[in-house]
Structure formats: C-alpha cells, structure tokens
Write a protein that holds these residues in place. Structure first.
Motif, PDB file in Angstrom:
ATOM      1  N   ILE A   1       0.846  -1.203   0.000  1.00  0.00           N
ATOM      2  CA  ILE A   1       0.000   0.000   0.000  1.00  0.00           C
ATOM      3  C   ILE A   1       0.878   1.249   0.000  1.00  0.00           C
ATOM      4  O   ILE A   1       0.634   2.191  -0.761  1.00  0.00           O
ATOM      5  CB  ILE A   1      -0.957  -0.002   1.208  1.00  0.00           C
ATOM      6  CG1 ILE A   1      -1.973  -1.129   1.076  1.00  0.00           C
ATOM      7  CG2 ILE A   1      -1.669   1.351   1.338  1.00  0.00           C
ATOM      8  CD1 ILE A   1      -2.800  -1.370   2.320  1.00  0.00           C
ATOM      9  N   TYR A   2       1.910   1.244   0.836  1.00  0.00           N
ATOM     10  CA  TYR A   2       2.817   2.398   0.893  1.00  0.00           C
ATOM     11  C   TYR A   2       3.473   2.631  -0.472  1.00  0.00           C
ATOM     12  O   TYR A   2       3.517   3.763  -0.952  1.00  0.00           O
ATOM     13  CB  TYR A   2       3.892   2.180   1.965  1.00  0.00           C
ATOM     14  CG  TYR A   2       4.975   3.233   1.912  1.00  0.00           C
ATOM     15  CD1 TYR A   2       4.759   4.497   2.459  1.00  0.00           C
ATOM     16  CD2 TYR A   2       6.191   2.985   1.285  1.00  0.00           C
ATOM     17  CE1 TYR A   2       5.726   5.472   2.389  1.00  0.00           C
ATOM     18  CE2 TYR A   2       7.160   3.960   1.213  1.00  0.00           C
ATOM     19  CZ  TYR A   2       6.939   5.198   1.757  1.00  0.00           C
ATOM     20  OH  TYR A   2       7.906   6.171   1.676  1.00  0.00           O
ATOM     21  N   ASN A   3       3.986   1.571  -1.087  1.00  0.00           N
ATOM     22  CA  ASN A   3       4.667   1.724  -2.374  1.00  0.00           C
ATOM     23  C   ASN A   3       3.715   2.213  -3.461  1.00  0.00           C
ATOM     24  O   ASN A   3       4.087   3.063  -4.285  1.00  0.00           O
ATOM     25  CB  ASN A   3       5.332   0.410  -2.784  1.00  0.00           C
ATOM     26  CG  ASN A   3       6.519   0.078  -1.887  1.00  0.00           C
ATOM     27  OD1 ASN A   3       7.162   0.959  -1.335  1.00  0.00           O
ATOM     28  ND2 ASN A   3       6.788  -1.204  -1.731  1.00  0.00           N
ATOM     29  N   ALA A   4       2.487   1.703  -3.479  1.00  0.00           N
ATOM     30  CA  ALA A   4       1.498   2.166  -4.462  1.00  0.00           C
ATOM     31  C   ALA A   4       1.154   3.633  -4.225  1.00  0.00           C
ATOM     32  O   ALA A   4       1.064   4.422  -5.171  1.00  0.00           O
ATOM     33  CB  ALA A   4       0.241   1.303  -4.387  1.00  0.00           C
ATOM     34  N   THR A   5       0.993   3.996  -2.948  1.00  0.00           N
ATOM     35  CA  THR A   5       0.689   5.395  -2.604  1.00  0.00           C
ATOM     36  C   THR A   5       1.822   6.308  -3.044  1.00  0.00           C
ATOM     37  O   THR A   5       1.600   7.364  -3.645  1.00  0.00           O
ATOM     38  CB  THR A   5       0.452   5.536  -1.088  1.00  0.00           C
ATOM     39  OG1 THR A   5      -0.607   4.662  -0.699  1.00  0.00           O
ATOM     40  CG2 THR A   5       0.098   6.967  -0.722  1.00  0.00           C
ATOM     41  N   LYS A   6       3.033   5.898  -2.753  1.00  0.00           N
ATOM     42  CA  LYS A   6       4.209   6.702  -3.120  1.00  0.00           C
ATOM     43  C   LYS A   6       4.310   6.877  -4.624  1.00  0.00           C
ATOM     44  O   LYS A   6       4.544   7.988  -5.113  1.00  0.00           O
ATOM     45  CB  LYS A   6       5.471   6.028  -2.576  1.00  0.00           C
ATOM     46  CG  LYS A   6       6.738   6.794  -2.848  1.00  0.00           C
ATOM     47  CD  LYS A   6       7.935   6.078  -2.252  1.00  0.00           C
ATOM     48  CE  LYS A   6       9.217   6.805  -2.615  1.00  0.00           C
ATOM     49  NZ  LYS A   6      10.399   6.061  -2.175  1.00  0.00           N
TER      50      LYS A   6
END
Length: 170
Positions: A124-129
């Motif tokens: 989720i963090y990587n997609a958000t970033k």
C-alpha cells in the motif's frame, strides 16, 4: 502600515507560487477491500483466541488449586500448606509468563501480525508513493487516522487508485 500590507501581499503571492498538491487516502477502506488482509486478520484472531484459551486454562487451574487449598488449609500441616502455596504461585507465574509470551509487547502475536501484515502495508505504501510522485502530490494524508480533518473533497481521495494499482477493483 504600508510595509506590513506589502509584506502580507508578498507572503500570499509566495504561498500561491509554492502551492502544493494534497491527496487523501482512507486506509480502513483500502484494507477492507484487500481480501488477503481480511484473511490475515481472521487467522490472527483464531490464533489469539487459541492462545487466550491456553492462558485461561492455566489461570483456572491456579484458581481451582487456591480454592482447594482454602477449603483444606486448616487440616494441612505447615509443610503441606507451604507446598500447596508454592504450587499455586508456580501455576499463576506460568500463566502470566505464557500471557506475556503470547500477548506481550514483543510477544508471538505481535510478531505474527508484523510478519503477516507488513507485506500488505508495504504494498500500500509503495502504491501510494508511486501515485503521489506520478501526480505531483506533496502530501498524502490518511483520512482514517487524521482526526482533525473535518471535510475533504472526495476529488482528492486516491484510495480507489491505490486499490487499482494493487490489482483490486472496487
């Protein structure tokens, strides 16, 4: 007076020139739409319940030993009383140690939660970033944990984009 008005005008112009783009996500919404997260939570819940039963069994055994001790204490010798008291204390200690082992700050449940949920959270963090960098967002705020947000336009919520990026259609 003229200097302060000029300063305020320059400040407003400077802020407008450096306007930043913001986006919101709703982590609760995202997580509810990821089946592997729901399965992981269910698995953790089952494990937690099983461990809780183990702790409760030991606690009940200690309580039963104590009740039996109380009812027989008058007829026991000093040596027998001491042995029973030690057995009760040992059983209580074992229950507390097991509880700490399973549910303590560095306990097994914490470790399992970390191992199971961290990869999902990292995705989720990587997609958000990636979405934030692609769209030029300076800040992405989690609406689920930001209690001070009173209103935010749904236009800046990128939760569905993140789900789509992760391969989950809404």
């Amino acid at each position: 007076m003229k200097k302060s008005i000029l300063f305020i005008i320059m400040l407003v112009i400077g802020m407008a020139a450096n306007a930043q783009k913001f986006a919101l996500i709703d982590m609760e919404y995202i997580l509810k739409n990821i089946p592997s997260y729901e399965r992981a939570n269910e698995q953790l819940k089952q494990t937690s319940n099983q461990w809780q039963k183990e702790v409760e069994t030991l606690t009940t055994e200690a309580q039963n030993l104590y009740k039996k001790y109380q009812s027989e204490a008058k007829s026991l010798s000093d040596d027998q009383r001491t042995k029973r008291e030690e057995a009760i204390v040992a059983k209580e200690k074992k229950a507390n140690e097991l509880k700490k082992k399973y549910f303590g700050p560095d306990g097994e449940l914490f470790k399992q939660r970390e191992n199971i949920l961290k990869p999902i959270q990292d995705d989720i963090y990587n997609a958000t970033k990636e979405i934030a960098e692609r769209n030029g967002y300076s800040v992405v705020i989690d609406r689920a944990s930001a209690n001070s947000i009173i209103f935010a336009s749904p236009r800046i919520d990128i939760s569905n984009e993140i789900l789509a990026k992760l391969g989950y259609s809404n």
